[in-house]
Design a protein around this motif. Structure first.
Motif, PDB file in Angstrom:
ATOM      1  N   ARG A 170       0.811  -1.328  -0.060  1.00 26.65           N
ATOM      2  CA  ARG A 170       0.127   0.056   0.060  1.00 26.65           C
ATOM      3  C   ARG A 170       0.947   1.079   0.031  1.00 26.65           C
ATOM      4  NH1 ARG A 170      -3.123  -3.201   3.671  1.00 26.65           N
ATOM      5  NH2 ARG A 170      -1.966  -1.899   5.549  1.00 26.65           N
ATOM      6  N   GLY A 171       2.198   1.181   0.788  1.00 30.30           N
ATOM      7  CA  GLY A 171       2.771   2.367   0.746  1.00 30.30           C
ATOM      8  C   GLY A 171       3.551   2.684  -0.446  1.00 30.30           C
ATOM      9  N   VAL A 172       3.841   1.597  -1.230  1.00 36.96           N
ATOM     10  CA  VAL A 172       4.496   1.750  -2.563  1.00 36.96           C
ATOM     11  C   VAL A 172       3.504   2.252  -3.660  1.00 36.96           C
ATOM     12  CG1 VAL A 172       5.742   0.855  -4.463  1.00 36.96           C
ATOM     13  CG2 VAL A 172       6.185  -0.150  -2.204  1.00 36.96           C
ATOM     14  N   ASN A 173       2.112   1.784  -3.434  1.00 34.65           N
ATOM     15  CA  ASN A 173       1.088   2.299  -4.399  1.00 34.65           C
ATOM     16  C   ASN A 173       0.961   4.002  -4.247  1.00 34.65           C
ATOM     17  OD1 ASN A 173       0.444  -0.212  -5.515  1.00 34.65           O
ATOM     18  ND2 ASN A 173      -1.200  -0.295  -3.969  1.00 34.65           N
ATOM     19  N   GLU A 174       0.935   4.312  -2.841  1.00 35.44           N
ATOM     20  CA  GLU A 174       0.921   5.616  -2.615  1.00 35.44           C
ATOM     21  C   GLU A 174       1.940   6.489  -3.429  1.00 35.44           C
ATOM     22  OE1 GLU A 174       0.349   6.197   1.510  1.00 35.44           O
ATOM     23  OE2 GLU A 174      -1.546   4.982   1.703  1.00 35.44           O
ATOM     24  N   LEU A 175       3.189   5.962  -3.183  1.00 36.50           N
ATOM     25  CA  LEU A 175       4.359   6.644  -3.686  1.00 36.50           C
ATOM     26  C   LEU A 175       4.255   6.743  -5.141  1.00 36.50           C
ATOM     27  CD1 LEU A 175       7.283   5.261  -1.624  1.00 36.50           C
ATOM     28  CD2 LEU A 175       6.357   7.569  -1.590  1.00 36.50           C
ATOM     29  N   ALA A 176       3.968   5.571  -5.824  1.00 39.26           N
ATOM     30  CA  ALA A 176       3.735   5.705  -7.416  1.00 39.26           C
ATOM     31  C   ALA A 176       2.697   6.301  -7.841  1.00 39.26           C
ATOM     32  CB  ALA A 176       3.489   4.170  -7.674  1.00 39.26           C
ATOM     33  N   ALA A 177       1.386   6.602  -7.023  1.00 37.76           N
ATOM     34  CA  ALA A 177       0.272   7.339  -7.596  1.00 37.76           C
ATOM     35  C   ALA A 177       0.676   9.067  -7.442  1.00 37.76           C
ATOM     36  CB  ALA A 177      -0.775   7.097  -6.388  1.00 37.76           C
ATOM     37  N   GLY A 178       1.924   9.096  -6.871  1.00 34.82           N
ATOM     38  CA  GLY A 178       2.081  10.448  -6.729  1.00 34.82           C
ATOM     39  C   GLY A 178       3.273  10.955  -7.971  1.00 34.82           C
ATOM     40  N   ASP A 179       3.645  10.080  -8.855  1.00 36.03           N
ATOM     41  CA  ASP A 179       4.357  10.485  -9.812  1.00 36.03           C
ATOM     42  C   ASP A 179       3.905   9.487 -11.072  1.00 36.03           C
ATOM     43  OD1 ASP A 179       6.877   9.908 -11.762  1.00 36.03           O
ATOM     44  OD2 ASP A 179       7.910  10.679 -10.062  1.00 36.03           O
ATOM     45  N   SER A 180       3.549  10.450 -12.043  1.00 37.21           N
ATOM     46  CA  SER A 180       2.558   9.662 -13.359  1.00 37.21           C
ATOM     47  C   SER A 180       3.986   8.915 -14.042  1.00 37.21           C
ATOM     48  CB  SER A 180       2.285  10.784 -14.105  1.00 37.21           C
ATOM     49  OG  SER A 180       3.311  11.784 -14.717  1.00 37.21           O
ATOM     50  N   GLU A 181       4.977   9.193 -14.104  1.00 41.00           N
ATOM     51  CA  GLU A 181       5.881   8.549 -14.784  1.00 41.00           C
ATOM     52  C   GLU A 181       6.231   7.018 -14.156  1.00 41.00           C
ATOM     53  OE1 GLU A 181       9.669  10.439 -15.651  1.00 41.00           O
ATOM     54  OE2 GLU A 181       8.804  12.009 -16.940  1.00 41.00           O
ATOM     55  N   ILE A 182       6.294   7.122 -12.936  1.00 41.19           N
ATOM     56  CA  ILE A 182       6.600   5.825 -11.972  1.00 41.19           C
ATOM     57  C   ILE A 182       5.389   4.915 -12.343  1.00 41.19           C
ATOM     58  CG2 ILE A 182       6.719   4.887  -9.783  1.00 41.19           C
ATOM     59  CD1 ILE A 182       8.615   6.989  -9.183  1.00 41.19           C
ATOM     60  N   ALA A 183       4.072   5.805 -12.195  1.00 39.29           N
ATOM     61  CA  ALA A 183       2.846   4.841 -12.325  1.00 39.29           C
ATOM     62  C   ALA A 183       2.581   4.232 -13.460  1.00 39.29           C
ATOM     63  CB  ALA A 183       1.706   5.741 -11.970  1.00 39.29           C
ATOM     64  N   ALA A 184       3.110   4.989 -14.619  1.00 38.59           N
ATOM     65  CA  ALA A 184       3.055   4.461 -16.112  1.00 38.59           C
ATOM     66  C   ALA A 184       3.975   3.007 -16.083  1.00 38.59           C
ATOM     67  CB  ALA A 184       3.141   5.184 -17.059  1.00 38.59           C
ATOM     68  N   TYR A 185       5.028   3.228 -15.463  1.00 35.03           N
ATOM     69  CA  TYR A 185       6.358   2.279 -15.739  1.00 35.03           C
ATOM     70  C   TYR A 185       5.794   0.941 -14.735  1.00 35.03           C
ATOM     71  CZ  TYR A 185      10.574  -0.185 -14.875  1.00 35.03           C
ATOM     72  OH  TYR A 185      11.582  -1.190 -14.755  1.00 35.03           O
ATOM     73  N   VAL A 186       5.163   1.087 -13.719  1.00 31.89           N
ATOM     74  CA  VAL A 186       4.337  -0.023 -12.834  1.00 31.89           C
ATOM     75  C   VAL A 186       3.465  -0.690 -13.706  1.00 31.89           C
ATOM     76  CG1 VAL A 186       3.241  -0.527 -10.838  1.00 31.89           C
ATOM     77  CG2 VAL A 186       5.186   0.937 -10.547  1.00 31.89           C
ATOM     78  N   ARG A 187       2.336   0.108 -14.389  1.00 28.39           N
ATOM     79  CA  ARG A 187       1.539  -0.564 -15.283  1.00 28.39           C
ATOM     80  C   ARG A 187       2.095  -1.220 -16.271  1.00 28.39           C
ATOM     81  NH1 ARG A 187      -1.202   4.427 -14.316  1.00 28.39           N
ATOM     82  NH2 ARG A 187      -0.304   5.311 -16.338  1.00 28.39           N
ATOM     83  N   GLN A 188       2.927  -0.851 -16.892  1.00 31.14           N
ATOM     84  CA  GLN A 188       3.769  -1.671 -17.975  1.00 31.14           C
ATOM     85  C   GLN A 188       4.431  -3.094 -17.480  1.00 31.14           C
ATOM     86  OE1 GLN A 188       7.104   0.700 -19.857  1.00 31.14           O
ATOM     87  NE2 GLN A 188       7.857  -1.333 -20.644  1.00 31.14           N
ATOM     88  N   LEU A 189       4.909  -2.865 -16.036  1.00 31.22           N
ATOM     89  CA  LEU A 189       5.390  -4.093 -15.734  1.00 31.22           C
ATOM     90  C   LEU A 189       4.311  -4.914 -15.357  1.00 31.22           C
ATOM     91  CD1 LEU A 189       8.218  -2.579 -13.210  1.00 31.22           C
ATOM     92  CD2 LEU A 189       8.787  -3.975 -15.382  1.00 31.22           C
ATOM     93  N   GLU A 190       3.462  -4.561 -14.684  1.00 31.65           N
ATOM     94  CA  GLU A 190       2.085  -5.342 -14.415  1.00 31.65           C
ATOM     95  C   GLU A 190       1.534  -6.133 -15.630  1.00 31.65           C
ATOM     96  OE1 GLU A 190       0.296  -2.718 -10.766  1.00 31.65           O
ATOM     97  OE2 GLU A 190      -0.434  -2.424 -12.739  1.00 31.65           O
ATOM     98  N   ASP A 191       1.315  -5.399 -16.662  1.00 34.58           N
ATOM     99  CA  ASP A 191       0.801  -5.978 -17.772  1.00 34.58           C
ATOM    100  C   ASP A 191       1.802  -7.290 -18.583  1.00 34.58           C
ATOM    101  OD1 ASP A 191      -1.321  -4.260 -18.060  1.00 34.58           O
ATOM    102  OD2 ASP A 191      -0.345  -2.801 -19.467  1.00 34.58           O
ATOM    103  N   ALA A 192       3.127  -6.929 -18.368  1.00 36.82           N
ATOM    104  CA  ALA A 192       4.186  -7.867 -18.968  1.00 36.82           C
ATOM    105  C   ALA A 192       3.877  -9.214 -17.834  1.00 36.82           C
ATOM    106  CB  ALA A 192       5.339  -7.276 -18.907  1.00 36.82           C
ATOM    107  N   LYS A 193       3.961  -8.687 -16.558  1.00 38.22           N
ATOM    108  CA  LYS A 193       3.946  -9.791 -15.700  1.00 38.22           C
ATOM    109  C   LYS A 193       2.582 -10.706 -15.827  1.00 38.22           C
ATOM    110  CE  LYS A 193       5.237 -12.266 -12.134  1.00 38.22           C
ATOM    111  NZ  LYS A 193       6.387 -13.405 -12.512  1.00 38.22           N
TER     112      LYS A 193
END
Length: 293
Positions: free
Chosen positions: A239-262
């Motif tokens: 949950r803490g990492v989710n909050e950090l990622a939500a505050g940075d659009s580039e990181i959020a987009a990168y995480v979504r890319q990793l999620e799709d690949a996984k």
């Protein structure tokens, strides 16, 4: 050392009824992203009440300007220097005929072959039958999905029995890789477990990766581990990492890319072996709960 004397599922069909000793080793440093591997062993050390039986003294193996001793205060208030020794401890898994030898230290600076030879001499003295090496590495994986743990084995008989693959990795290795090779040369069947820690949250602690490693150790040893508190920590970490990622659009987009690949990679497995292992884990924990008053 007698690998034939096994009476545990990890160790093969029931043998002559004797005890079996499994060595669990982890090393801080390059082999321990997020300190997940060493934290997993510390958890088991506390859980099973391991007692120290030996140490590897540091003088011949460490650069103290890199791995510095630390000054600590004892219970009496005295100051004492804590040297980076490699600790060797022993425990018995309650309700089983399996003894565990824990090896935990910092990856040495010098003389790795002599260091591993000293470790294996200790293993021989303690009657070790099998070795499980635990490590963690940084990888392009999303924090919001199950942490991958790769299990490999280069011993032909054990690899076939556990349905594992041999390692195909080529490149730089740490002390875990050296100990893996020399353990096999010493006739000790060895399994290596590596958790993949998301590289964008590499700082310690990494409770989700620690929990993933403990789940695999639990599967191999066929024991039930009370990990509910660590599960809560892992969920809070996510949950803490989710909050950090939500505050940075580039990181959020990168995480979504990793999620799709996984998700694409894991789609066939989602209905196969991973669900079966999770169900077996649930049954073991349910059985343990019924045994308790």
């Amino acid at each position: 050392m007698n690998p034939a004397a096994d009476n545990h599922r990890l160790l093969g069909p029931a043998g002559d009824g004797g005890r079996v000793t499994v060595l669990l080793a982890a090393f801080e440093g390059w082999n321990d992203a997020g300190e997940a591997a060493s934290d997993a062993l510390k958890y088991l050390h506390r859980l099973w009440g391991a007692k120290r039986v030996s140490v590897i003294e540091p003088d011949e193996y460490y650069d103290f300007q890199f791995t510095r001793p630390e000054v600590r205060h004892t219970a009496s208030g005295a100051r004492k220097i804590k040297w980076p020794v490699t600790k060797i401890a022993k425990a018995t898994i309650p309700g089983t005929d399996v003894d565990v030898i824990f090896i935990h230290g910092v990856e040495p600076s010098y003389r790795w072959r002599a260091y591993t030879a000293e470790l294996l001499a200790k293993a021989s003295e303690l009657g070790v039958d099998y070795v499980i090496l635990v490590g963690a590495l940084l990888a392009d994986v999303p924090h919001s999905r199950p942490i991958p743990v790769t299990a490999t084995c280069d011993d032909d008989e054990l690899r076939e029995r556990l349905n594992l693959e041999s390692s195909e990795y080529e490149g730089p290795v740490g002390i875990v890789g050296v100990l893996n090779e020399l353990s096999l040369l010493a006739g000790l069947p060895t399994v290596s477990l590596w958790a993949a820690v998301p590289h964008y949250v590499a700082q310690a602690p990494s409770p989700k990766a620690e929990l993933a490693l403990l789940n695999r150790i639990e599967d191999f040893l066929q024991v039930s581990l009370p990990t509910s508190e660590l599960t809560d920590d892992a969920q809070a970490w996510e949950r803490g990492v989710n909050e950090l990622a939500a505050g940075d659009s580039e990181i959020a987009a990168y995480v979504r890319q990793l999620e799709d690949a996984k998700d694409t990679e894991d789609l066939p497995e989602a209905t196969g072996e991973s669900i079966a292992k999770e169900f077996e884990r649930y049954l073991r924990r349910r059985g343990r709960g019924r045994d308790q008053p």
